[in-house]
Design a protein around this motif. Sequence first.
Motif, PDB file in Angstrom:
ATOM      1  N   GLY A   1     -19.671   0.895   4.333  1.00 55.90           N
ATOM      2  CA  GLY A   1     -18.895   0.678   5.439  1.00 55.90           C
ATOM      3  C   GLY A   1     -18.277  -1.087   4.811  1.00 55.90           C
ATOM      4  N   ARG A   2     -18.763  -1.503   3.979  1.00 54.97           N
ATOM      5  CA  ARG A   2     -18.907  -2.365   3.947  1.00 54.97           C
ATOM      6  C   ARG A   2     -16.631  -2.868   3.061  1.00 54.97           C
ATOM      7  NH1 ARG A   2     -24.198  -2.883   1.550  1.00 54.97           N
ATOM      8  NH2 ARG A   2     -23.178  -1.514  -0.157  1.00 54.97           N
ATOM      9  N   SER A   3     -16.726  -1.771   3.158  1.00 54.43           N
ATOM     10  CA  SER A   3     -14.585  -2.029   2.364  1.00 54.43           C
ATOM     11  C   SER A   3     -14.451  -0.889   2.419  1.00 54.43           C
ATOM     12  CB  SER A   3     -14.723  -2.028   0.760  1.00 54.43           C
ATOM     13  OG  SER A   3     -15.873  -3.087   0.332  1.00 54.43           O
ATOM     14  N   LYS A   4     -12.855  -1.045   2.521  1.00 52.37           N
ATOM     15  CA  LYS A   4     -12.666   0.511   3.092  1.00 52.37           C
ATOM     16  C   LYS A   4     -11.893   1.255   2.297  1.00 52.37           C
ATOM     17  CE  LYS A   4     -11.949  -2.322   7.513  1.00 52.37           C
ATOM     18  NZ  LYS A   4     -10.781  -2.815   8.687  1.00 52.37           N
ATOM     19  N   LEU A   5     -11.506   1.844   2.331  1.00 51.46           N
ATOM     20  CA  LEU A   5     -10.978   2.571   1.888  1.00 51.46           C
ATOM     21  C   LEU A   5      -9.164   3.145   1.851  1.00 51.46           C
ATOM     22  CD1 LEU A   5     -11.323   5.929  -0.372  1.00 51.46           C
ATOM     23  CD2 LEU A   5     -10.922   7.165   1.584  1.00 51.46           C
ATOM     24  N   THR A   6      -9.224   2.311   0.582  1.00 52.46           N
ATOM     25  CA  THR A   6      -7.182   3.455   0.786  1.00 52.46           C
ATOM     26  C   THR A   6      -5.942   4.076   1.141  1.00 52.46           C
ATOM     27  OG1 THR A   6      -6.562   2.110  -1.822  1.00 52.46           O
ATOM     28  CG2 THR A   6      -6.714   0.224  -0.234  1.00 52.46           C
ATOM     29  N   THR A   7      -4.969   4.084   1.850  1.00 50.09           N
ATOM     30  CA  THR A   7      -4.035   4.939   1.586  1.00 50.09           C
ATOM     31  C   THR A   7      -3.633   5.699   0.456  1.00 50.09           C
ATOM     32  OG1 THR A   7      -3.455   3.709   3.345  1.00 50.09           O
ATOM     33  CG2 THR A   7      -1.847   6.110   2.010  1.00 50.09           C
ATOM     34  N   GLU A   8      -3.896   4.218  -0.672  1.00 47.37           N
ATOM     35  CA  GLU A   8      -3.509   5.115  -2.076  1.00 47.37           C
ATOM     36  C   GLU A   8      -4.605   6.042  -2.496  1.00 47.37           C
ATOM     37  OE1 GLU A   8      -2.171   3.478  -6.806  1.00 47.37           O
ATOM     38  OE2 GLU A   8      -2.236   1.752  -4.820  1.00 47.37           O
ATOM     39  N   ASN A   9      -6.321   4.832  -2.774  1.00 47.97           N
ATOM     40  CA  ASN A   9      -7.240   5.887  -3.454  1.00 47.97           C
ATOM     41  C   ASN A   9      -7.681   7.967  -2.654  1.00 47.97           C
ATOM     42  OD1 ASN A   9      -7.520   4.238  -5.293  1.00 47.97           O
ATOM     43  ND2 ASN A   9      -8.803   2.854  -4.065  1.00 47.97           N
TER      44      ASN A   9
END
Length: 276
Positions: A53-61
Amino acid sequence: MLPAADALDPDNNPWHWVSVDLRVWRIERNKSQADVADILGLESSTVSNIEAGRSKLTTENARKLDVAWRTRGHFERMVRMAESKHDPDWYKQSLSYERRAALIRAYESLWVPGLVQIEEYALASFEAAGATDPDRLWRDRKARQEILHRENPPQLQVLLDQAVILRQVGGVEVMCRQLQRLLELSHLPHVILRVIPFDEGAHMGQDGSFKIMSATRGQRRSGWDAVYAEAPIGGRLITDPAKAADFWIRWDRIGAKALTVAGTRRLILSTMESMR
């Protein structure tokens, strides 16, 4: 202490739901974080941060995962839903990016940006918003401003709609002192201040204020970008690289309407004279 991933709250935080789902789907497929990193073209540590939860999954990934694991758009739908929800922690998160930024580009259509406000102006703005503890809010804002005076300050570039310098927040005397402060800051080597005059007519910035925070100073960006877009009941933090890049384009289009630095100083001086 619980591991970061086990401390997430997927029932109440849609981004935590994305993180938990990624971990569950990965484990069910008997995949390591390194395997996911290979699919996404990332470092294993980045996948770890997403699951924690420290970073977010991008739409591309998210799309890459959907293709690799044949999920029929599951992760992309989750990311879209998470992006559409308001997160009350976005503002706090944006301050973390602000502290670490090497370049800050702020566009404001209504207020002098908090990073360059004087105390009286800030207090007047807090009181107008109905704040119950304006003195505490000013202490917090003043602490934020320290980044402009540290040994290696960020480059600060500010675009203001002319309405910002005309609106007499706190009265004439306060506003004149605030404008004087803007003039002083405009002479610092790491600050650029420009105003979009009324006679330029309509421009893209009228859609709302925003702030771009970047890890690097050049147009060719090699680090992260984060955008905080203002809204009446709480802004939105944008960290998806593709969406953040859209705000760089928006910034350039607004800036094309702005006066030069020298022209901006002349306009501020004439505004001060007209108020007195």
